[in-house]
Design a protein around this motif. Sequence first.
Motif, PDB file in Angstrom:
ATOM      1  N   GLU A 159       0.551  -1.506   0.184  1.00 50.29           N
ATOM      2  CA  GLU A 159      -0.095   0.126  -0.014  1.00 50.29           C
ATOM      3  C   GLU A 159       1.149   1.259  -0.210  1.00 50.29           C
ATOM      4  O   GLU A 159       0.370   2.470  -0.393  1.00 50.29           O
ATOM      5  CB  GLU A 159      -0.744   0.020   1.550  1.00 50.29           C
ATOM      6  CG  GLU A 159      -0.574  -0.052   2.314  1.00 50.29           C
ATOM      7  CD  GLU A 159      -1.437   0.202   4.067  1.00 50.29           C
ATOM      8  OE1 GLU A 159      -2.142   0.194   3.647  1.00 50.29           O
ATOM      9  OE2 GLU A 159      -1.117  -0.802   4.861  1.00 50.29           O
ATOM     10  N   TYR A 171       1.763   2.149  -3.547  1.00 53.61           N
ATOM     11  CA  TYR A 171       0.293   3.423  -4.179  1.00 53.61           C
ATOM     12  C   TYR A 171       0.677   4.884  -3.864  1.00 53.61           C
ATOM     13  O   TYR A 171       1.355   5.679  -5.038  1.00 53.61           O
ATOM     14  CB  TYR A 171      -0.884   2.766  -3.884  1.00 53.61           C
ATOM     15  CG  TYR A 171      -0.796   1.421  -4.621  1.00 53.61           C
ATOM     16  CD1 TYR A 171      -2.075   0.847  -5.594  1.00 53.61           C
ATOM     17  CD2 TYR A 171      -0.738   0.018  -3.479  1.00 53.61           C
ATOM     18  CE1 TYR A 171      -2.460  -0.013  -5.933  1.00 53.61           C
ATOM     19  CE2 TYR A 171      -1.523  -0.635  -3.676  1.00 53.61           C
ATOM     20  CZ  TYR A 171      -2.062  -0.912  -5.453  1.00 53.61           C
ATOM     21  OH  TYR A 171      -2.805  -2.255  -5.511  1.00 53.61           O
ATOM     22  N   HIS A 180      -7.999   1.294  -2.829  1.00 54.10           N
ATOM     23  CA  HIS A 180      -7.162   0.218  -3.587  1.00 54.10           C
ATOM     24  C   HIS A 180      -8.399  -0.851  -4.423  1.00 54.10           C
ATOM     25  O   HIS A 180      -9.698  -0.741  -3.760  1.00 54.10           O
ATOM     26  CB  HIS A 180      -6.135  -0.453  -2.573  1.00 54.10           C
ATOM     27  CG  HIS A 180      -5.359   0.375  -2.084  1.00 54.10           C
ATOM     28  ND1 HIS A 180      -4.090   0.621  -2.221  1.00 54.10           N
ATOM     29  CD2 HIS A 180      -5.459   1.109  -0.953  1.00 54.10           C
ATOM     30  CE1 HIS A 180      -3.813   1.349  -1.740  1.00 54.10           C
ATOM     31  NE2 HIS A 180      -4.269   1.683  -0.888  1.00 54.10           N
ATOM     32  N   MET A 193      -4.746   5.054 -11.249  1.00 52.89           N
ATOM     33  CA  MET A 193      -3.699   4.462 -11.884  1.00 52.89           C
ATOM     34  C   MET A 193      -4.757   3.025 -12.757  1.00 52.89           C
ATOM     35  O   MET A 193      -5.077   2.681 -12.195  1.00 52.89           O
ATOM     36  CB  MET A 193      -3.084   3.720 -10.483  1.00 52.89           C
ATOM     37  CG  MET A 193      -2.075   3.103 -10.822  1.00 52.89           C
ATOM     38  SD  MET A 193      -1.174   1.728  -9.179  1.00 52.89           S
ATOM     39  CE  MET A 193      -0.557   3.462  -8.359  1.00 52.89           C
ATOM     40  N   ALA A 249      -6.047   1.611  -9.005  1.00 50.13           N
ATOM     41  CA  ALA A 249      -6.419   2.462  -7.467  1.00 50.13           C
ATOM     42  C   ALA A 249      -6.424   3.905  -8.220  1.00 50.13           C
ATOM     43  O   ALA A 249      -6.376   4.467  -9.203  1.00 50.13           O
ATOM     44  CB  ALA A 249      -5.026   2.451  -7.007  1.00 50.13           C
TER      45      ALA A 249
END
Length: 167
Positions: A36, A39, A76, A106, A114
Amino acid sequence: MIGNTTDADTTPPGPWQASARVVPPSWTDFNGHMNEARYLQAFSQATDELMAFLGCDADYIAAGQSFFTAETHLRHLDEVMAGATIRIAILVLAGEGRRMHLFSQMFEGDRPVATAEQMLIHMDLAARRATPPGSTVARALARLTAAHAALPRPAGIGRHVGQPRDP
């Protein structure tokens, strides 16, 4: 940069595109997917590219001006594995005065994996106070904001933690 020019006087069509990158194995966690924290790192690096495009580059920062991130909300949506190529598309939702509001998506291929929504504040680095950006950065930001105002708004903008998914 993919689909962008480094000349901030020219506004790219569509969302602003950061450089694509391959997810290294060191970015994965014990579950075998991207950690995480990575990201956030990828979104942060994409925002840094956008800043340079707008003219908030090393010289601008050396002259005592920059943007600080005040708030970030990450979502996410799907797993990303080592070796995947990711790309980030950024919409400038607002960019006037001292504030810049971004929504970044993303993707792995065409698959959204994401999102990040961020509020940035322009700062005078010597005074450590919020100030309007310099005229060159302000003009580039205004152009991009105006161009992005006409684009469709993806799902997820303005969401909060725990909000049920859109149907």
